[in-house]
Design a protein around this motif. Structure first.
Motif, mmCIF file in Angstrom:
data_model
loop_
_atom_site.group_PDB
_atom_site.id
_atom_site.type_symbol
_atom_site.label_atom_id
_atom_site.label_comp_id
_atom_site.label_asym_id
_atom_site.label_seq_id
_atom_site.Cartn_x
_atom_site.Cartn_y
_atom_site.Cartn_z
ATOM 1 N N ARG A 164 -9.785 4.462 0.987
ATOM 2 C CA ARG A 164 -9.957 5.971 1.358
ATOM 3 C C ARG A 164 -8.401 6.331 1.573
ATOM 4 N NH1 ARG A 164 -15.025 6.040 4.626
ATOM 5 N NH2 ARG A 164 -16.209 5.313 3.387
ATOM 6 N N ASN A 165 -7.681 5.666 2.093
ATOM 7 C CA ASN A 165 -6.045 6.024 2.290
ATOM 8 C C ASN A 165 -5.383 5.957 1.017
ATOM 9 O OD1 ASN A 165 -7.364 5.796 4.926
ATOM 10 N ND2 ASN A 165 -5.356 5.948 5.661
ATOM 11 N N LEU A 166 -5.805 5.355 -0.104
ATOM 12 C CA LEU A 166 -4.920 5.008 -0.962
ATOM 13 C C LEU A 166 -5.271 5.790 -2.267
ATOM 14 C CD1 LEU A 166 -4.938 0.864 -0.949
ATOM 15 C CD2 LEU A 166 -3.787 2.593 0.279
ATOM 16 N N PHE B 139 -4.220 -2.411 4.423
ATOM 17 C CA PHE B 139 -3.652 -1.742 3.016
ATOM 18 C C PHE B 139 -3.628 -0.175 3.396
ATOM 19 C CE2 PHE B 139 -5.646 -5.167 0.875
ATOM 20 C CZ PHE B 139 -4.503 -6.058 0.857
ATOM 21 N N ALA B 140 -4.505 0.277 4.506
ATOM 22 C CA ALA B 140 -4.696 1.821 4.841
ATOM 23 C C ALA B 140 -3.238 2.309 5.431
ATOM 24 C CB ALA B 140 -5.622 1.858 5.965
ATOM 25 N N ALA B 141 -2.385 1.421 5.684
ATOM 26 C CA ALA B 141 -0.864 1.952 6.206
ATOM 27 C C ALA B 141 -0.073 2.098 4.913
ATOM 28 C CB ALA B 141 -0.457 1.072 7.009
ATOM 29 N N LEU B 142 -0.461 1.998 3.621
ATOM 30 C CA LEU B 142 0.264 1.993 2.493
ATOM 31 C C LEU B 142 -0.229 3.197 1.685
ATOM 32 C CD1 LEU B 142 0.214 -1.803 1.807
ATOM 33 C CD2 LEU B 142 2.039 -0.706 2.872
HETATM 34 C C1 LIG Z 1 -5.821 6.706 6.827
HETATM 35 O O1 LIG Z 1 -6.222 8.105 6.575
HETATM 36 C C2 LIG Z 1 -6.753 8.706 7.660
HETATM 37 C C3 LIG Z 1 -7.138 10.084 7.131
HETATM 38 O O2 LIG Z 1 -6.276 10.507 6.327
HETATM 39 C C4 LIG Z 1 -5.492 8.641 8.938
HETATM 40 O O3 LIG Z 1 -6.345 9.465 10.082
HETATM 41 C C5 LIG Z 1 -5.178 7.340 8.943
HETATM 42 O O4 LIG Z 1 -4.421 7.298 10.157
HETATM 43 C C6 LIG Z 1 -4.775 6.579 7.871
HETATM 44 N N1 LIG Z 1 -4.719 5.026 8.191
HETATM 45 C C7 LIG Z 1 -3.485 4.637 8.282
HETATM 46 C C8 LIG Z 1 -3.674 3.369 8.829
HETATM 47 O O5 LIG Z 1 -2.482 5.074 7.877
#
Ligand SMILES: *[C@@H]1O[C@H](CO)[C@@H](O)[C@H](O)[C@H]1NC(C)=O
Ligand SMILES: *[C@@H]1O[C@H](CO)[C@@H](O)[C@H](O)[C@H]1NC(C)=O
Ligand SMILES: *[C@@H]1O[C@H](CO)[C@@H](O)[C@H](O)[C@H]1NC(C)=O
Ligand SMILES: *[C@@H]1O[C@H](CO)[C@@H](O)[C@H](O)[C@H]1NC(C)=O
Length: 405
Positions: free
Chosen positions: A121-123, A96-99
């Motif tokens: 954290r990324n959402l 999900f971090a990629a969304l």
């Molecule tokens: C999630 O966020 C971090 C910090 O903002 C970033 O470095 C990372 O690439 C992100 N992860 C994805 C899978 O996009």
């Protein structure tokens, strides 16, 4: 049939914006957003070939069992993802971090015992998170921190027994929280929840069904309505031996600090030591981490035999119970081999061999800040020049200067 498939595949290649995997139906909504509907299709995997412009993806009521990191990589613009009523038991961290644009995430009615909390954290745009009807046994402290847009959080019908203090604190937009049907253990660890619910403008849905499963005497009682008197946050006070103490085996002074703590349930005492060499945590009495250098006893006393220059630093006692934690610190410095000027000698001291505890008179030392405690190592030469009873080899004088900063 085959030529037709070929034509379809070619069409998909030529206009990737309209690409829609065969089990799904795709449409453009009035606001221009692209919707891919793949619900109720008996799917075991997320279909391939979705347009990168898809913003809404429904995959509810399928047979998805596991979400791999790459499973949603085709749709980075996703804003709504509906995955309810599947068989999902595992989600690989990073999925999900990629969304980053995700606003709605529904994973309710699955088989999740674990969730990749770090992905949240990324959402930062997330508004609705539904994790109800799963097998989650824990919500790690801080897991939701930073979800500034989160309005609605469903955690009902899981296996949560407790929740870390402050779990829902950094959520300014939170308006609706569902926690019912969890087997909560109403120990003092959970006593914060009722207080928080009273003060926050959050609606806890169905509080009458948000009940204690343990301990037996509280079973069936609402989690938000616990008797508060049983749970008292720790208080702590640091004192030190202020008269000649045992000399260490190396002939140096022994510093003895005593931390007295109160609270209900009775707090445990930990120590945190910061010296020039680094910091050290001593999680409890006789803990290996302290090694032989720092002797932490069950009664709250910590002794440092042969106190030397390298032991100078900040000594913090941390009192912890299920309700909370309290710390109190003292800075300790070793005066050079010069004896303290006579007028600064502690007056209550000279009963050699009768250690006593010098208690800070202030009611709440922790509120005042750190104190400076100076350990004087009085050398032999001085002893012979001074009254014999007051200065013996390796005599330790602890001297509270009353300096506050
Ligand atoms: C999630 O966020 C971090 C910090 O903002 C970033 O470095 C990372 O690439 C992100 N992860 C994805 C899978 O996009
Ligand atoms: C996605 O949408 C943008 C703007 O709406 C459009 O320019 C682009 O061609 C689309 N991309 C695909 C692969 O369809
Ligand atoms: C409930 O929590 C208390 C305190 O943390 C613990 O001692 C007890 O074993 C727990 N009870 C159950 C049934 O988990
Ligand atoms: C705590 O226990 C240690 C070791 O038994 C002892 O040396 C020390 O004097 C005790 N401290 C107090 C304040 O009773």
């Amino acid at each position: 049939m085959e030529p037709l498939l070929g034509v379809l595949a070619l069409a998909a290649l030529l206009s990737p914006g309209l690409a829609c995997p065969s089990p799904c139906s795709c449409s453009t909504k009035k606001n221009g957003r692209l919707l891919a509907e793949c619900a109720y299709r008996e799917l075991r995997d997320v279909p391939r070939g979705l347009s990168p412009n898809v913003t809404i993806l429904t995959l509810s009521a399928n047979r998805l069992g596991r979400l791999g990191r790459a499973s949603l990589a085709e749709v980075p613009e996703l804003q709504s993802l509906w995955l309810g009523y599947n068989h999902i038991s595992a989600v690989e961290p990073g999925t999900f971090a990629a969304l980053p644009h995700l606003r709605n995430l529904d994973l309710s009615h699955n088989r999740l015992a674990e969730f990749p909390w770090q992905d949240l954290r990324n959402l930062s745009a997330l508004q609705i998170l539904k994790l109800s009807n799963n097998r989650l046994a824990a919500l790690p402290g801080g897991a939701l921190a930073g979800l500034r847009e989160l309005r609605s959080l469903w955690l009902n019908d899981n296996e949560l027994t407790t929740l870390a203090r402050g779990s829902f604190q950094a959520l300014p937009a939170l308006a609706q929280l569902q926690l019912f049907h969890n087997p909560f253990n109403c120990s003092c660890k959970l006593s914060w929840l009722g207080e928080w619910a009273d003060s926050a403008s959050v609606v806890i849905s169905r509080p009458g069904s948000t009940l204690c499963a343990a301990p037996p005497r509280l079973r069936g009682r609402a989690v938000t309505d616990l008797p508060g008197s049983l749970c008292v946050a720790p208080s702590a006070q640091l004192t030190y031996l202020s008269s000649p103490a045992r000399a260490g085996p190396g002939g140096g002074p022994t510093l003895s600090l005593h931390c007295s703590a109160a609270g209900s349930p009775p707090p445990e005492i930990r120590w945190r030591i910061r010296t020039a060499a680094g910091s050290l945590d001593i999680p409890g009495p006789a803990a290996e981490a302290g090694g032989r250098r720092f002797l932490a006893f069950k009664n709250g006393t910590m002794a440092i035999p042969d106190f030397g220059k390298g032991d100078e630093g900040t000594y913090t006692c941390v009192a912890v119970n299920d309700v909370g934690a309290r710390d109190v610190s003292v800075s300790v410095a070793l005066a050079g081999s010069e004896p303290p000027p006579p007028e600064e000698l502690p007056r209550d001291d000279p009963q050699a061999g009768q250690p006593s505890c010098a208690r800070d008179e202030r009611p709440d030392p922790a509120a005042v800040g750190e104190k400076l405690l100076i350990v004087y190592h009085v050398p032999r030469r001085v002893r012979s020049a001074a009254p014999a009873r007051e200065f013996r080899p390796g005599v330790l004088l602890l001297f509270l200067l009353g300096l506050f900063w």
